[in-house]
Design an enzyme around this catalytic site. Structure first.
Site, PDB file in Angstrom:
ATOM      1  N   GLY A  53       0.835  -1.207   0.000  1.00 11.72           N
ATOM      2  CA  GLY A  53       0.000   0.000   0.000  1.00 11.72           C
ATOM      3  C   GLY A  53       0.861   1.244   0.000  1.00 11.72           C
ATOM      4  O   GLY A  53       2.059   1.182  -0.291  1.00 11.72           O
ATOM      5  N   ASN A  54       0.269   2.380   0.285  1.00 18.20           N
ATOM      6  CA  ASN A  54       1.043   3.618   0.389  1.00 18.20           C
ATOM      7  C   ASN A  54       0.348   4.548   1.388  1.00 18.20           C
ATOM      8  O   ASN A  54      -0.684   4.205   1.942  1.00 18.20           O
ATOM      9  CB  ASN A  54       1.230   4.273  -0.991  1.00 18.20           C
ATOM     10  CG  ASN A  54      -0.081   4.691  -1.603  1.00 18.20           C
ATOM     11  OD1 ASN A  54      -0.751   5.597  -1.105  1.00 18.20           O
ATOM     12  ND2 ASN A  54      -0.504   4.006  -2.674  1.00 18.20           N
TER      13      ASN A  54
END
Ligand code: PMT
Length: 220
Positions: free
Chosen positions: A28-29
């Protein structure tokens, strides 16, 4: 005075995408969704019909906005295309560029003596570039560029390469305001040398300034 968007349909993407590796892990980020949600909220307040395609975030749905929740880049691609046609597409989501080639049905285990793990990733479809290349293209396609360095240079490259009308460049990384914070600063780049610095300001205020530019371009 704020430009009205009455009668217009805007599709806005926001937040990160999560690319699942196995049932417990993902790539993810740090996108919180705040920037995209602010754009959706202000656009709806100005009378637009807004479809907000949101990655996994903890943000309340803005008043009057139709929200579609997704998790992965592939799901975001499908949801954005299902929401078309629109007058303007604004891609504020931080979409994963790569996703695991295979999803492991069971939790990946480390084996005795194992020091490394090689994960094979494959490119995701570029939602923004595909929207911009569509035969029935929205009148305006706006991308974002999240960069740690050479912000204007990389953003200009994205403007050309992705075939969009405007790119909003912002700085991300240690000490930068792009991700997670309530404030941000945008450098909006367009064709024929168009360049406009917006902020630093609250993301809601930046959304208003950006939507003035959008309204100018789709209002004619
Ligand atoms: O959510 P916040 O915490 O408020 O943070 C806001 C933000 C930093 C996420 C936002 O302002 C921002 O910059 N969004 C774009 C982040 C990003 O992924 O930038 P990029 O340079 O990697 O991608 C460029 C553009 O292509 C973006 O419009 C992105 O949505 C789009 N893209 C990228 C890959 C892909 N597979 N499909 C896409 O549509």
């Amino acid at each position: 005075m704020s430009a009205s968007l009455a009668g217009r349909h805007l599709v806005v993407s926001a937040g990160p995408t999560f690319e699942d590796i196995d049932p417990v892990r993902f790539i993810g980020n740090r996108s919180s969704g705040k920037m995209g949600f602010a754009i959706a909220a202000v656009a709806a307040a100005r009378g637009a019909r807004v479809t907000l395609v949101a990655g996994p975030v903890h943000q309340p749905t803005p008043a009057g906005v139709q929200r579609v929740d997704v998790r992965s880049a592939a799901q975001m691609h499908a949801a954005v295309f299902a929401a078309l046609p629109c007058d303007a597409y604004i891609g504020a989501a931080a979409v994963a560029d790569f996703t695991p080639r295979a999803f492991a049905a069971g939790k990946l285990k480390k084996t005795p003596g194992q020091d490394t793990l090689v994960l094979e990733l494959v490119k995701t479809r570029d939602i923004l570039a595909e929207v911009a290349a569509r035969a029935q293209r929205p009148r305006l396609v706006v991308g974002f560029a999240a960069e740690t360095d050479n912000v204007a240079g990389y953003a200009r490259g994205k403007l050309e390469r992705k075939g969009v009308d405007l790119v909003c460049a912002n700085q991300v990384g240690v000490g930068a305001t792009g991700f997670e914070s309530d404030d941000n600063a945008l450098l909006v780049l367009g064709h024929d040398g168009f360049e406009r610095a917006l902020g630093p300001a609250a993301k809601s205020a930046l959304a208003g300034l950006l939507l003035d530019l959008v309204a100018e371009r789709i209002g004619r």
